[in-house]
Design an enzyme around this catalytic site. Structure first.
Site, mmCIF file in Angstrom:
data_model
loop_
_atom_site.group_PDB
_atom_site.id
_atom_site.type_symbol
_atom_site.label_atom_id
_atom_site.label_comp_id
_atom_site.label_asym_id
_atom_site.label_seq_id
_atom_site.Cartn_x
_atom_site.Cartn_y
_atom_site.Cartn_z
ATOM 1 N N ASP A 183 0.842 -1.190 0.000
ATOM 2 C CA ASP A 183 0.000 0.000 0.000
ATOM 3 C C ASP A 183 0.880 1.243 0.000
ATOM 4 O O ASP A 183 2.017 1.228 0.489
ATOM 5 C CB ASP A 183 -0.886 0.023 1.245
ATOM 6 C CG ASP A 183 -1.962 -1.058 1.215
ATOM 7 O OD1 ASP A 183 -2.268 -1.557 0.116
ATOM 8 O OD2 ASP A 183 -2.485 -1.384 2.291
ATOM 9 N N MET A 184 0.312 2.339 -0.492
ATOM 10 C CA MET A 184 1.054 3.600 -0.573
ATOM 11 C C MET A 184 1.644 4.006 0.785
ATOM 12 O O MET A 184 2.786 4.454 0.873
ATOM 13 C CB MET A 184 0.126 4.699 -1.092
ATOM 14 C CG MET A 184 0.773 6.050 -1.260
ATOM 15 S SD MET A 184 -0.401 7.239 -1.984
ATOM 16 C CE MET A 184 0.607 8.732 -1.999
#
Length: 219
Positions: free
Chosen positions: A57-58
């Site tokens: 995930d970012m």
């Protein structure tokens, strides 16, 4: 636009790369011009044959393996799909979790929360999902928080974040699943991919890479 700094690989050979992704950087381009800077674009500017195999995930930092060429991408993707890759994460979560020698297990099926996508939720009709966890230490101060090790036995979207939330210990700094108070306790999502291990598809060497987390907690 300022050029992105060059990547310094944790491991590099003719077949694959292992990179340490910073928090806040996408793994692949998103929608919109402001989301084109990402790990894969930066890698391909240095290694034109670099291809994505898996994603973080970012907001998550840590170790990512990239294939060099389509044949290696297929081989590494198969290793992930067949659960032949060792993955370990570190996180700091809300509340005091028990310190035990043995690992504990969260076994809860996950599925997309369609009205609130991209959020995920626990649902009996979801896909089987399992996470092992073990508390490392309790940071000093109030409110209480716990530094934990996590091993996802499956690879569902947002698995670690939703599983920890489900047992009452959301990850500090989580902007998707946490309230304003939880987000305010950390400058970022305190989730880091700290270990990655697998057998090299070509050399057959057992590889294991480690990059401990460097978390900062706001009291």
């Amino acid at each position: 636009m300022t050029a992105a700094p060059p990547l310094h690989p944790v491991h590099e050979d003719p077949y694959l790369l292992v990179l340490d992704k910073p928090a806040g950087l996408l793994c692949v381009p998103g929608r919109g011009e402001d989301k084109q800077d990402c790990l894969s674009t930066r890698a391909q500017s240095q290694w034109p044959d670099a291809l994505i195999v898996h994603r973080l995930d970012m907001g998550t930092s840590g170790l990512v393996v990239m294939a060099r060429g389509t044949e290696m991408q297929r081989a590494l993707s198969a290793a992930f799909a067949e659960r032949r890759v060792h993955k370990r994460y570190e996180a700091v979560v809300d509340g005091a979790m028990p310190l035990r020698e043995d690992w504990s297990l969260i076994d809860a099926p996950l599925m997309a929360d369609w009205p609130r996508r991209p959020l995920q939720k626990i649902d009996p009709e979801g896909k089987p999902s399992a996470t092992r966890w073990k508390a490392l230490s309790l940071p000093s101060g109030e409110p209480a928080a716990t530094h934990v090790l996590l091993e996802p036995l499956t690879g569902r979207s947002h698995q670690l974040r939703v599983h920890l939330l489900s047992i009452g210990h959301p990850i500090l700094g989580d902007a998707l699943y946490g309230d304003a108070a939880l987000q305010a306790r950390a400058p970022r999502l305190l989730l880091h991919a700290s270990e990655l291990g697998f057998v090299h598809p070509v050399t057959r060497q057992e590889l294991c890479f480690k990059r401990p987390a460097e978390f900062v907690i706001t009291p």
